[in-house]
Scaffold this motif. Structure first.
Motif, PDB file in Angstrom:
ATOM      1  N   GLY A  93       9.518-106.994  40.433  1.00 25.81           N
ATOM      2  CA  GLY A  93       9.865-108.094  41.336  1.00 25.81           C
ATOM      3  C   GLY A  93      11.089-107.730  42.160  1.00 25.81           C
ATOM      4  O   GLY A  93      11.125-107.923  43.380  1.00 25.81           O
ATOM      5  N   LEU A  94      12.056-107.141  41.479  1.00 25.26           N
ATOM      6  CA  LEU A  94      13.300-106.776  42.150  1.00 25.26           C
ATOM      7  C   LEU A  94      13.068-105.769  43.277  1.00 25.26           C
ATOM      8  O   LEU A  94      13.536-105.948  44.392  1.00 25.26           O
ATOM      9  N   TYR A  97      11.022-107.426  46.179  1.00 27.34           N
ATOM     10  CA  TYR A  97      11.858-108.280  47.042  1.00 27.34           C
ATOM     11  C   TYR A  97      12.710-107.409  47.965  1.00 27.34           C
ATOM     12  O   TYR A  97      12.878-107.706  49.147  1.00 27.34           O
ATOM     13  N   ARG A 107      15.910-112.469  50.135  1.00 25.42           N
ATOM     14  CA  ARG A 107      15.289-112.847  48.865  1.00 25.42           C
ATOM     15  C   ARG A 107      15.421-114.354  48.646  1.00 25.42           C
ATOM     16  O   ARG A 107      14.488-115.003  48.159  1.00 25.42           O
TER      17      ARG A 107
END
Lengths: 328, 251
Positions: A93-94, A97, A107
């Motif tokens: 996810g990091l 984003y 974000r």
């Protein structure tokens, strides 16, 4: 779609835009990567923002169904594997984003759109994890299906997305093997464990097939995305690949996908499967799946409960800077 | 040959790591920010890794044919020997981070000392854990300061966390016969050696954070002897569910 994209792109530009667009397409056709500072049509940018942020949201919401078993994993080894896996999803996810941020969206904006219900995430995560076997089934089927979708994305025309996907795919393929290993253990275990494994396959099979999205005939985004080399295969092609890979894996461990029409075509070697119930897909997409409300409520609660923590970190950073300036 | 004393000692340290790891794993997916979610999972994983090695070693020393899972999933509350501190519920992020900091400040004193243990396996585990504890305490101390210094709300919350958890800290430095005997043999670390450095570190961080320990809060102890708070039973009910529901099954 294509014409519409071109019209949008020319709105703020000038007579050169048709040329720019041609050069942009030529670059893609030569398999060169588009990088953040390169010119790109607005529709390409928006398509990628939508797709990458949706992918990032899916990773984050996807932490919840498996996270549901973190406190109940049946052995310390399984607990460690699951913790590492859910942590990997947070990591995916990091960087997703971060890849989307290179397209000019923050974000915070993306998260607001998720929590506000305007952005989507993969609807597979709106199904519940009822038994331990669901953890194995998610790794095996859901990550398995995700890999089919994602391996071609390593060659996506947009550089930051393609590069993020290379690492993500390596980890996903590890997750898929771990999931299969976990469900295999159940399938060869006691009668109760085997029942648990079959029952999980019964519940996850059709939703996994739906992960590839609507049939090609009904897919809104396919043709333009293929021309832009964001997408390399159609939904139906990928779905077939997944079924062909997965049916033998199920049978090898004595499990059976819940589809009486499943037959192997002797000539092509492909597994033919029954009709997908798209009304279920559309219901889940519309927010009426078994856990849509729970998943969004959990995300909103985490975000709201964390607000004071984020404010504290910002306040401390401001104070630290001010003290440094006063001392300097 | 069974070595009951070392088994007991390794089990204590293993239970600390196991139960604290479990508490942190409850946060995963629900953290205040994605980076913190990942960090909490990471610390939980480090602690779980320590727990697995310590429990396995305890099982071998004990000589009763119990592996890490038999020990983790097969004991009831009165046979767990973790500190009461680590079983306390997560509460809010402030309470979690204060619990973590008080423990990390102890771990960062314990593991480097234990890496010189005459028990080679304990020494090896401690060497690895020492590296992990160094960045755990960096992370938790930084959050204690951020919250103490941050906003009025964060200050109040982290002070409340300190008020709640302070009484559990002294248990880390209680010595009993097991520890004294093993410390004399160069196998265990004497807790009393760690109290002053722990206090120095904790006081410095609390001062940076503008926090003060509560006065006259009393002391809570008993974990090493299996006398726990009510919270541990609920934790074990979830943690041990599958092993209890399907006895003898392999996972």
């Amino acid at each position: 779609m294509y014409t519409q994209g071109l019209n949008q792109a020319t709105e703020n530009g000038g007579p050169e835009d048709a040329d720019r667009l041609a050069r942009f397409q030529a670059k893609i056709d030569r398999e060169e990567k588009i990088e953040p500072n390169d010119w790109m049509p607005e529709a390409y940018r928006q398509t990628l923002i939508r797709q990458i942020s949706q992918h990032a949201h899916s990773e984050i919401v996807g932490m919840l169904p498996e996270g549901n078993w973190l406190t109940r994993a049946p052995s310390l080894r399984r607990k460690a594997i699951l913790l590492a896996k859910v942590q990997d999803e947070g990591g995916h996810g990091l960087y997703l984003y971060a890849a989307a941020e290179t397209l000019g969206v923050s974000r915070a904006e993306m998260v607001d759109r998720l929590l506000g219900g305007q952005a989507r995430y993969s609807s597979i995560f709106n199904y519940p994890t009822i038994t331990w076997a669901d953890v194995g089934a998610i790794g095996w089927l859901v990550d398995g299906a995700a890999i089919m979708n994602q391996i071609p994305l390593c060659r996506c025309s947009y550089g930051p997305y393609a590069r993020a996907m290379i690492r993500i795919c390596k980890e996903e393929s590890f997750h898929q093997r771990q999931g299969y290993e976990a469900i295999s253990r159940l399938a060869e275990g006691t009668a109760e464990q085997k029942r648990m494994a079959q029952e999980a396959l019964d519940r996850w099979w059709w939703p996994s097939l739906m992960m590839f999205g609507p049939s090609d005939a009904d897919s809104a985004h396919t043709s333009q995305s293929m021309r832009w080399k964001i997408k390399r295969f159609t939904n139906d092609e990928l779905r077939q690949k997944f079924v062909d890979a997965t049916v033998p894996q199920a049978r090898l461990i004595g499990l059976e996908p819940p589809d009486p029409e499943l037959r192997q075509n002797e000539e092509s070697g492909h597994w033919r499967f029954g009709e997908i119930d798209w009304s279920e897909f559309n219901e889940v997409l519309a927010g009426n799946g078994p856990c849509n409300r729970e998943r969004m409520a959990a995300r909103r609660k985490a975000h709201a409960d964390g607000a004071w923590v984020r404010e504290a970190a910002l306040a401390h950073a401001r104070k630290t800077r001010a003290r440094a300036a006063a001392g300097a | 040959m069974a070595d009951t004393l070392t088994a007991t000692y390794a089990l204590r340290l293993g239970d600390d790591a196991l139960i604290l790891s479990h508490r942190l794993s409850e946060w995963v997916g629900h953290g205040p920010e994605l980076e913190e979610d990942i960090a909490l999972a990471n610390t939980a994983l480090d602690l779980l890794g320590q727990a697995r090695m310590l429990l396995s070693h305890a099982g071998e020393c004990e000589g009763r044919d119990r592996d890490e899972d038999a020990l983790a999933y097969g004991r009831d509350v009165m046979d767990f020997s973790n500190l009461l501190l680590v079983e306390q519920p997560n509460g809010d992020f402030a309470q979690t981070m204060m619990r973590q900091f008080l423990f990390d400040a102890y771990a960062v004193e314990l593991w480097p000392r234990l890496s010189a243990s005459h028990d080679e396996i304990l020494a090896g585990i401690a060497g690895k854990a020492a590296k992990e504890a160094t960045y755990h305490v960096e992370q938790s101390a930084a959050w204690v300061v951020r919250m103490g210094d941050g906003t009025e709300e964060s200050h109040a919350r982290i002070q409340a966390g300190l008020d709640l958890l302070w009484p559990y800290a002294s248990e880390m430095f209680e010595a009993d016969e097991v520890e004294v005997t093993l410390a004399e043999k160069g196998i265990a670390v004497a807790s009393s050696d760690m109290q002053v450095p722990w206090q120095t570190r904790v006081e410095a961080v609390l001062e940076d954070a503008g926090l003060a320990p509560p006065q006259g809060a009393g002391l809570r102890t008993g974990g090493r002897q299996g006398r726990h708070s009510e919270h541990l039973g609920h934790l074990l009910a979830a943690f041990q569910f599958l092993q209890r529901a399907y006895p003898g099954a392999e996972w």
